[in-house]
Design an enzyme around this catalytic site. Sequence first.
Site, PDB file in Angstrom:
ATOM      1  N   TYR A  70      22.309  18.742 -22.799  1.00 53.26           N
ATOM      2  CA  TYR A  70      22.980  17.505 -22.529  1.00 53.26           C
ATOM      3  C   TYR A  70      24.165  17.136 -23.457  1.00 53.26           C
ATOM      4  CZ  TYR A  70      23.266  12.294 -21.276  1.00 53.26           C
ATOM      5  OH  TYR A  70      23.426  11.097 -20.897  1.00 53.26           O
ATOM      6  N   SER A 128      28.558  10.117 -23.013  1.00 52.39           N
ATOM      7  CA  SER A 128      27.484   9.678 -23.868  1.00 52.39           C
ATOM      8  C   SER A 128      27.810   9.657 -25.166  1.00 52.39           C
ATOM      9  CB  SER A 128      26.275  10.274 -23.282  1.00 52.39           C
ATOM     10  OG  SER A 128      24.925   9.971 -24.360  1.00 52.39           O
ATOM     11  N   LYS A 167      28.153  16.682 -22.305  1.00 50.20           N
ATOM     12  CA  LYS A 167      28.817  15.474 -22.714  1.00 50.20           C
ATOM     13  C   LYS A 167      30.154  15.456 -23.557  1.00 50.20           C
ATOM     14  CE  LYS A 167      26.438  12.622 -19.618  1.00 50.20           C
ATOM     15  NZ  LYS A 167      27.123  12.289 -18.371  1.00 50.20           N
ATOM     16  N   SER A 176      23.199   5.480  -6.713  1.00 50.43           N
ATOM     17  CA  SER A 176      22.140   4.883  -6.109  1.00 50.43           C
ATOM     18  C   SER A 176      21.121   3.970  -6.895  1.00 50.43           C
ATOM     19  CB  SER A 176      21.219   5.987  -5.370  1.00 50.43           C
ATOM     20  OG  SER A 176      20.855   6.966  -6.065  1.00 50.43           O
ATOM     21  N   GLY A 190      26.458   9.419  -8.048  1.00 46.37           N
ATOM     22  CA  GLY A 190      25.115   8.975  -8.560  1.00 46.37           C
ATOM     23  C   GLY A 190      25.370   7.588  -8.665  1.00 46.37           C
TER      24      GLY A 190
HETATM   25  P1  NAP Z   1      19.951   7.445 -13.633  1.00 44.90           P
HETATM   26  O1  NAP Z   1      19.238   6.043 -13.624  1.00 44.90           O
HETATM   27  O2  NAP Z   1      18.841   8.741 -13.849  1.00 44.90           O
HETATM   28  O3  NAP Z   1      20.617   7.810 -12.243  1.00 44.90           O
HETATM   29  C1  NAP Z   1      21.413   9.236 -12.110  1.00 44.90           C
HETATM   30  C2  NAP Z   1      22.101   8.974 -10.655  1.00 44.90           C
HETATM   31  O4  NAP Z   1      22.670  10.168 -10.508  1.00 44.90           O
HETATM   32  C3  NAP Z   1      21.280   8.682  -9.670  1.00 44.90           C
HETATM   33  O5  NAP Z   1      22.044   7.740  -8.606  1.00 44.90           O
HETATM   34  C4  NAP Z   1      21.212  10.010  -9.088  1.00 44.90           C
HETATM   35  O6  NAP Z   1      20.591  10.224  -7.610  1.00 44.90           O
HETATM   36  C5  NAP Z   1      22.337  10.539  -9.335  1.00 44.90           C
HETATM   37  N1  NAP Z   1      22.269  12.296  -9.555  1.00 44.90           N
HETATM   38  C6  NAP Z   1      21.551  13.105 -10.082  1.00 44.90           C
HETATM   39  N2  NAP Z   1      21.847  14.061 -10.156  1.00 44.90           N
HETATM   40  C7  NAP Z   1      23.065  14.295  -9.018  1.00 44.90           C
HETATM   41  C8  NAP Z   1      23.534  15.303  -8.215  1.00 44.90           C
HETATM   42  N3  NAP Z   1      23.068  16.773  -8.718  1.00 44.90           N
HETATM   43  N4  NAP Z   1      24.163  15.019  -7.248  1.00 44.90           N
HETATM   44  C9  NAP Z   1      24.459  13.694  -6.971  1.00 44.90           C
HETATM   45  N5  NAP Z   1      23.932  12.722  -7.505  1.00 44.90           N
HETATM   46  C10 NAP Z   1      22.929  13.139  -8.560  1.00 44.90           C
HETATM   47  O7  NAP Z   1      21.021   7.750 -14.791  1.00 44.90           O
HETATM   48  P2  NAP Z   1      21.780   6.654 -15.564  1.00 44.90           P
HETATM   49  O8  NAP Z   1      20.892   6.492 -16.988  1.00 44.90           O
HETATM   50  O9  NAP Z   1      22.334   5.493 -14.843  1.00 44.90           O
HETATM   51  O10 NAP Z   1      23.001   7.502 -16.196  1.00 44.90           O
HETATM   52  C11 NAP Z   1      24.171   7.494 -15.390  1.00 44.90           C
HETATM   53  C12 NAP Z   1      25.239   8.305 -16.388  1.00 44.90           C
HETATM   54  O11 NAP Z   1      25.256   7.597 -17.623  1.00 44.90           O
HETATM   55  C13 NAP Z   1      24.986   9.757 -16.408  1.00 44.90           C
HETATM   56  O12 NAP Z   1      25.938  10.677 -16.653  1.00 44.90           O
HETATM   57  C14 NAP Z   1      24.310   9.493 -17.983  1.00 44.90           C
HETATM   58  O13 NAP Z   1      24.434  11.103 -18.488  1.00 44.90           O
HETATM   59  C15 NAP Z   1      25.220   8.606 -18.667  1.00 44.90           C
HETATM   60  N6  NAP Z   1      24.544   7.953 -19.649  1.00 44.90           N
HETATM   61  C16 NAP Z   1      23.355   6.980 -19.676  1.00 44.90           C
HETATM   62  C17 NAP Z   1      22.815   6.351 -20.647  1.00 44.90           C
HETATM   63  C18 NAP Z   1      21.479   6.014 -20.643  1.00 44.90           C
HETATM   64  O14 NAP Z   1      21.091   5.335 -21.604  1.00 44.90           O
HETATM   65  N7  NAP Z   1      21.122   5.947 -19.443  1.00 44.90           N
HETATM   66  C19 NAP Z   1      23.603   6.657 -21.782  1.00 44.90           C
HETATM   67  C20 NAP Z   1      24.748   7.450 -22.121  1.00 44.90           C
HETATM   68  C21 NAP Z   1      25.425   8.127 -20.875  1.00 44.90           C
HETATM   69  P3  NAP Z   1      19.421  10.279  -7.024  1.00 44.90           P
HETATM   70  O15 NAP Z   1      18.790   8.812  -7.192  1.00 44.90           O
HETATM   71  O16 NAP Z   1      19.619  10.490  -5.471  1.00 44.90           O
HETATM   72  O17 NAP Z   1      18.460  11.082  -7.564  1.00 44.90           O
END
Ligand code: NAP
Length: 245
Positions: A153, A140, A157, A12, A10
């Site tokens: 979620y 998370s 997590k 991208s 993930g």
């Molecule tokens: P995001 O911006 O929504 O990006 C998600 C990424 O995961 C994208 O590259 C997406 O690919 C990829 N993805 C989703 N489903 C997938 C699958 N089935 N197979 C392969 N790739 C997949 O997410 P983010 O906010 O950066 O979060 C990244 C991680 O940090 C996650 O595990 C999230 O739970 C954790 N996190 C985030 C936050 C926050 O506040 N943002 C806080 C705590 C933890 P596509 O672009 O192709 O869809």
Amino acid sequence: MDNRTCLITGSSRGIGRGIAEHLAASGANVVINYRSSTTKAEDVVEEIRTGAGSAMAAQADVTGRREVEAMREEIHDEFGPVDVLVNNAGITQDTRFEEMTREEWDQVIDVNLGGVFNVTQTFFDDIKTAEEGRLINISSIVGKQGNFGQANYATAKSGLFGFTRTIALELARSGSTANAVCPGFTETDMLAEVDDHIQEKILEDIPLDRFATIDDIASTVRFLASEDSSYITGEVIDVNGGMDL
Ligand code: NAP
């Protein structure tokens, strides 16, 4: 990180992209995995190569074991075995538990935990035989504290805590490590989906009075991926602005 190969699921966009950029800037070969954002993944690869870094894109939905195994072949052909695996791919499907459908539950568990199973098992031998291999799971703060509307979620997590500690034990004799990073609320597309008034409420609970930047999380992952963290394993590292103080 020279000549180390790092797979970031993930990557991208969002936190994964930031992690890939930081690892590439440290000299690693990085693999930009994604599910559907081909153009965005190619943009990340191009940006890294323009900066004289080394990167490849690899499409694979982490929920599909065969796709993940095919990705392993692609990576081995291009860069050889993976030294560092960052399980970052994750999704949310938020709704109050009493209204949550079984499908919403399953989708989130399937990507956030099932995906971790598929990718970690497929690359387990790589990490185990690497010199100082690294497994880094992105959990998370929601896995620790729970969060209204995120039963699916939060369950996924928090599941990563037990997983990380167990894999740390199973890897330990090989000299490879497994750790989890627990970001607080971070400025990404995932946070942008949260209503503004809820974002304001969350902000009130953050002692450092700001959301995490992607760099805040990526620099911690870079440390855990490096040789500087050799004696740290089975840990959960919080990067949350003091939210659980
Ligand atoms: P995001 O911006 O929504 O990006 C998600 C990424 O995961 C994208 O590259 C997406 O690919 C990829 N993805 C989703 N489903 C997938 C699958 N089935 N197979 C392969 N790739 C997949 O997410 P983010 O906010 O950066 O979060 C990244 C991680 O940090 C996650 O595990 C999230 O739970 C954790 N996190 C985030 C936050 C926050 O506040 N943002 C806080 C705590 C933890 P596509 O672009 O192709 O869809």
